[in-house]
Design a protein around this motif. Sequence first.
Motif, PDB file in Angstrom:
ATOM      1  N   ILE A 551       0.840  -1.214   0.000  1.00 51.97           N
ATOM      2  CA  ILE A 551       0.000   0.000   0.000  1.00 51.97           C
ATOM      3  C   ILE A 551       0.863   1.248   0.000  1.00 51.97           C
ATOM      4  O   ILE A 551       0.663   2.183  -0.792  1.00 51.97           O
ATOM      5  CB  ILE A 551      -0.937  -0.004   1.233  1.00 51.97           C
ATOM      6  N   ASN A 552       1.847   1.259   0.893  1.00 54.16           N
ATOM      7  CA  ASN A 552       2.704   2.451   0.966  1.00 54.16           C
ATOM      8  C   ASN A 552       3.589   2.566  -0.265  1.00 54.16           C
ATOM      9  O   ASN A 552       3.884   3.674  -0.730  1.00 54.16           O
ATOM     10  CB  ASN A 552       3.566   2.402   2.230  1.00 54.16           C
ATOM     11  N   GLY A 553       4.016   1.426  -0.818  1.00 52.32           N
ATOM     12  CA  GLY A 553       4.814   1.476  -2.037  1.00 52.32           C
ATOM     13  C   GLY A 553       4.029   2.044  -3.203  1.00 52.32           C
ATOM     14  O   GLY A 553       4.586   2.740  -4.065  1.00 52.32           O
ATOM     15  N   LYS A 554       2.732   1.779  -3.235  1.00 52.52           N
ATOM     16  CA  LYS A 554       1.890   2.259  -4.330  1.00 52.52           C
ATOM     17  C   LYS A 554       1.508   3.732  -4.172  1.00 52.52           C
ATOM     18  O   LYS A 554       1.585   4.516  -5.125  1.00 52.52           O
ATOM     19  CB  LYS A 554       0.620   1.399  -4.395  1.00 52.52           C
ATOM     20  N   PHE A 555       1.095   4.109  -2.971  1.00 59.86           N
ATOM     21  CA  PHE A 555       0.534   5.452  -2.774  1.00 59.86           C
ATOM     22  C   PHE A 555       1.513   6.446  -2.145  1.00 59.86           C
ATOM     23  O   PHE A 555       1.205   7.639  -2.066  1.00 59.86           O
ATOM     24  CB  PHE A 555      -0.736   5.362  -1.925  1.00 59.86           C
ATOM     25  N   GLU A 556       2.667   5.948  -1.664  1.00 57.18           N
ATOM     26  CA  GLU A 556       3.732   6.816  -1.144  1.00 57.18           C
ATOM     27  C   GLU A 556       3.208   7.775  -0.073  1.00 57.18           C
ATOM     28  O   GLU A 556       3.232   9.005  -0.203  1.00 57.18           O
ATOM     29  CB  GLU A 556       4.382   7.598  -2.294  1.00 57.18           C
ATOM     30  N   TYR A 557       2.762   7.176   1.019  1.00 60.06           N
ATOM     31  CA  TYR A 557       2.272   7.980   2.138  1.00 60.06           C
ATOM     32  C   TYR A 557       3.415   8.504   3.015  1.00 60.06           C
ATOM     33  O   TYR A 557       3.182   9.118   4.044  1.00 60.06           O
ATOM     34  CB  TYR A 557       1.330   7.133   3.006  1.00 60.06           C
ATOM     35  N   GLY A 558       4.630   8.262   2.602  1.00 59.71           N
ATOM     36  CA  GLY A 558       5.810   8.661   3.365  1.00 59.71           C
ATOM     37  C   GLY A 558       6.777   7.499   3.403  1.00 59.71           C
ATOM     38  O   GLY A 558       6.595   6.484   2.717  1.00 59.71           O
ATOM     39  N   THR A 559       7.823   7.611   4.203  1.00 60.64           N
ATOM     40  CA  THR A 559       8.702   6.463   4.399  1.00 60.64           C
ATOM     41  C   THR A 559       7.923   5.380   5.127  1.00 60.64           C
ATOM     42  O   THR A 559       6.855   5.638   5.703  1.00 60.64           O
ATOM     43  CB  THR A 559       9.929   6.844   5.239  1.00 60.64           C
ATOM     44  N   ASP A 560       8.454   4.152   5.093  1.00 59.81           N
ATOM     45  CA  ASP A 560       7.774   3.079   5.825  1.00 59.81           C
ATOM     46  C   ASP A 560       7.648   3.425   7.300  1.00 59.81           C
ATOM     47  O   ASP A 560       6.629   3.128   7.933  1.00 59.81           O
ATOM     48  CB  ASP A 560       8.544   1.761   5.652  1.00 59.81           C
ATOM     49  N   MET A 561       8.676   4.057   7.866  1.00 65.32           N
ATOM     50  CA  MET A 561       8.614   4.452   9.273  1.00 65.32           C
ATOM     51  C   MET A 561       7.506   5.468   9.496  1.00 65.32           C
ATOM     52  O   MET A 561       6.716   5.363  10.451  1.00 65.32           O
ATOM     53  CB  MET A 561       9.964   5.008   9.731  1.00 65.32           C
ATOM     54  N   GLU A 562       7.409   6.455   8.631  1.00 72.07           N
ATOM     55  CA  GLU A 562       6.386   7.500   8.789  1.00 72.07           C
ATOM     56  C   GLU A 562       4.982   6.917   8.666  1.00 72.07           C
ATOM     57  O   GLU A 562       4.093   7.214   9.474  1.00 72.07           O
ATOM     58  CB  GLU A 562       6.592   8.600   7.744  1.00 72.07           C
ATOM     59  N   PHE A 563       4.784   6.075   7.660  1.00 72.23           N
ATOM     60  CA  PHE A 563       3.469   5.478   7.461  1.00 72.23           C
ATOM     61  C   PHE A 563       3.132   4.519   8.599  1.00 72.23           C
ATOM     62  O   PHE A 563       2.004   4.509   9.126  1.00 72.23           O
ATOM     63  CB  PHE A 563       3.442   4.744   6.118  1.00 72.23           C
ATOM     64  N   ALA A 564       4.099   3.688   9.010  1.00 76.85           N
ATOM     65  CA  ALA A 564       3.866   2.721  10.085  1.00 76.85           C
ATOM     66  C   ALA A 564       3.505   3.433  11.379  1.00 76.85           C
ATOM     67  O   ALA A 564       2.602   3.016  12.118  1.00 76.85           O
ATOM     68  CB  ALA A 564       5.105   1.848  10.291  1.00 76.85           C
ATOM     69  N   GLN A 565       4.198   4.530  11.658  1.00 75.90           N
ATOM     70  CA  GLN A 565       3.953   5.274  12.893  1.00 75.90           C
ATOM     71  C   GLN A 565       2.591   5.971  12.855  1.00 75.90           C
ATOM     72  O   GLN A 565       1.847   5.963  13.849  1.00 75.90           O
ATOM     73  CB  GLN A 565       5.076   6.297  13.087  1.00 75.90           C
ATOM     74  N   GLU A 566       2.254   6.552  11.715  1.00 79.22           N
ATOM     75  CA  GLU A 566       0.960   7.231  11.586  1.00 79.22           C
ATOM     76  C   GLU A 566      -0.178   6.239  11.769  1.00 79.22           C
ATOM     77  O   GLU A 566      -1.150   6.508  12.491  1.00 79.22           O
ATOM     78  CB  GLU A 566       0.858   7.909  10.224  1.00 79.22           C
ATOM     79  N   LEU A 567      -0.082   5.090  11.118  1.00 75.11           N
ATOM     80  CA  LEU A 567      -1.127   4.070  11.220  1.00 75.11           C
ATOM     81  C   LEU A 567      -1.252   3.550  12.643  1.00 75.11           C
ATOM     82  O   LEU A 567      -2.363   3.435  13.189  1.00 75.11           O
ATOM     83  CB  LEU A 567      -0.798   2.920  10.265  1.00 75.11           C
ATOM     84  N   PHE A 568      -0.124   3.244  13.282  1.00 71.26           N
ATOM     85  CA  PHE A 568      -0.132   2.684  14.626  1.00 71.26           C
ATOM     86  C   PHE A 568      -0.798   3.618  15.625  1.00 71.26           C
ATOM     87  O   PHE A 568      -1.476   3.175  16.563  1.00 71.26           O
ATOM     88  CB  PHE A 568       1.307   2.389  15.066  1.00 71.26           C
ATOM     89  N   ASN A 569      -0.636   4.914  15.441  1.00 66.88           N
ATOM     90  CA  ASN A 569      -1.152   5.869  16.424  1.00 66.88           C
ATOM     91  C   ASN A 569      -2.631   6.201  16.256  1.00 66.88           C
ATOM     92  O   ASN A 569      -3.192   6.950  17.057  1.00 66.88           O
ATOM     93  CB  ASN A 569      -0.312   7.151  16.396  1.00 66.88           C
ATOM     94  N   ILE A 570      -3.281   5.625  15.249  1.00 63.78           N
ATOM     95  CA  ILE A 570      -4.737   5.718  15.160  1.00 63.78           C
ATOM     96  C   ILE A 570      -5.318   4.749  16.194  1.00 63.78           C
ATOM     97  O   ILE A 570      -4.880   3.603  16.289  1.00 63.78           O
ATOM     98  CB  ILE A 570      -5.233   5.321  13.742  1.00 63.78           C
TER      99      ILE A 570
END
Length: 612
Positions: A551-570
């Motif tokens: 998902i992140n590779g396709k839509f580029e929501y940030g680095t894997d760390m940035e995307f993982a952290q954003e998702l986890f904190n929901i």
Amino acid sequence: MLTPDYFYGKSDKLVELYQELEDWILQDIAMRLLKNGEISGTADRELWRLQQLGLHNDEIVKKIAKLSGLSQKEVRRILRESVMTSFSDDEEVLSKLGTVTPPLQNNAVIAAMNAEMQKTFGELNNLTRTTMLQSQKDLLNLLNEVDLRVATGFQSYSSAVCEVLDRYAQKGVTIDYPTGATRSLEAAVRCCIVTSMNQTAAQVTNQYIAEGGIEYVLVSAHMGARHDDKHPEDLRSHDHWQGKVYKIVGRDDGIENLLEATGYTIDPDSGQGTVVNPLGLHGYNCRHSHKPWDPSLRNPYVDADGKPKIDIHESQELYQRQQEQRRMERAIRKTKRELLMKKAEIDGVAETDVKEMLQPQYDKLAYKLRTQNQAYEHFCAEHDLQTQAERLKVAGFKKKQASVANGRATAYSNSIKEPMEKAENVGYTKRTEEEFKSTAQQIRREITQYSDRASMWSGTISVHDSLIDGEAIGMKEWSCNIALVATADDGILWHEMLHSCSESYYDANVYFQNQAIEEASVEFLKQTICEKMKIASVEGYADQVSILRAINGKFEYGTDMEFAQELFNIPLPERYQWLEDKVDDSLRTMGVTFSEYNDVMLFLQALKGVIQ
């Protein structure tokens, strides 16, 4: 009567034949998927799929035909030896109770042997037919999944093939039983042979019991007998009915009925033995036997006071250690299969960028195998258990493959930072609860860099290797304690501590309603943290994490760390819906077709609800 130790190693040669079949299936499916990534066009693709299914079927039929001839010869040898060994043990007692005709001169005995042999041939033929049909289904399912992944635009063909093959190697070829149970092909064959050896020898013994009009039997006993904590007095716990004398029909004072106590019965007229309850005597994988007996004889399994010589608590402890040993052996075989598949991927993939990703994955698996082998040897030495080299074998993983893997494990170990004390060579030592607690306290301080919520960890860590079922090596309990196996790495501790910042804020129902997204987001963030900090860690939830990476590779929501952290904190109850809405917005912005939209959302739904 056959002694429990008699069964060890007897099925190894036959199991190796079936391991070779499984290895061939894995390699053949990998080859057919990897070599045809350039097929384009729906019509061409469908024709190719049908062709591959046909070719795979033709080849597996040839393999099974050859296997059947070899396996039947081996089965005859195994069962004949088990009968003769059992008779040699029974002969002394039989001679005291009457005249005895040797097995190969006794027509009733020969008939019983032949009947059991034919039954065993039938069971093995069922296994091979089931294997053939299952491999056909597996190939078709893998082809469909690869096409779906490529159609979504998330992955190249080679990348998608490698991911689905990785998962297939982890699972291996499995057999589904009508009861709903699932066993690996190897475990199914081993169970079939051990059970057949036991039942064949038992049927021969029963013929002599019927001929001699014998009324009693003695059931064998051994340390480490099967024990079920949930049903300690039920017949599925073999440790409480072993080593006793039983009456075949009815009961006497102080002597129980054989069927009531063990789930096995003998017809005193025909000598036919019947496993009424497959969880008891002579049932699945049971290593207990019985022999003709008379109450006037001295029971060798009790002392002068009539008390069992085997301490039941020591026996139960040994059983738990042996179960852990079996679990470790399964894990080692699984990693070897994964290494073989990863090597096939490296050899079969053309794209340079994909190949560059595959070698580090192979190296990490090789390092994992090394640590597993070290942990296994340490565990066996510590608990005075004999290592079972035959149970660690995987067809295709020979000295050459082991040497290559060992070299890559060394290369990997030199490239990572070990966050703790090392053993003599490489790998994690066993740690105490206090050592784990110290590390967890450090993680709790560092975790605030990644989590908006404070850790709810209770401060307690328990180390119990037998506590955790299956292949899990760590778990956060609902009390917010953390349980670990003694050799768990720091990455596992990070995973459980991240749970303490997420699911710990809710009850069990919320977790189970959101299990897939919780485990995926926790493991994804853990992996990115370990990559950043150069921490070696066993990775889990590969299917779920691969979806987030795609998902992140396709839509580029940030680095894997940035995307993982954003998702986890929901917050957990909102996390999946937040991700679905985010992907929905991205797809609409891109203006994809209705079909493409549905493909992606279907791909994403694997993260909804419980893990299937």
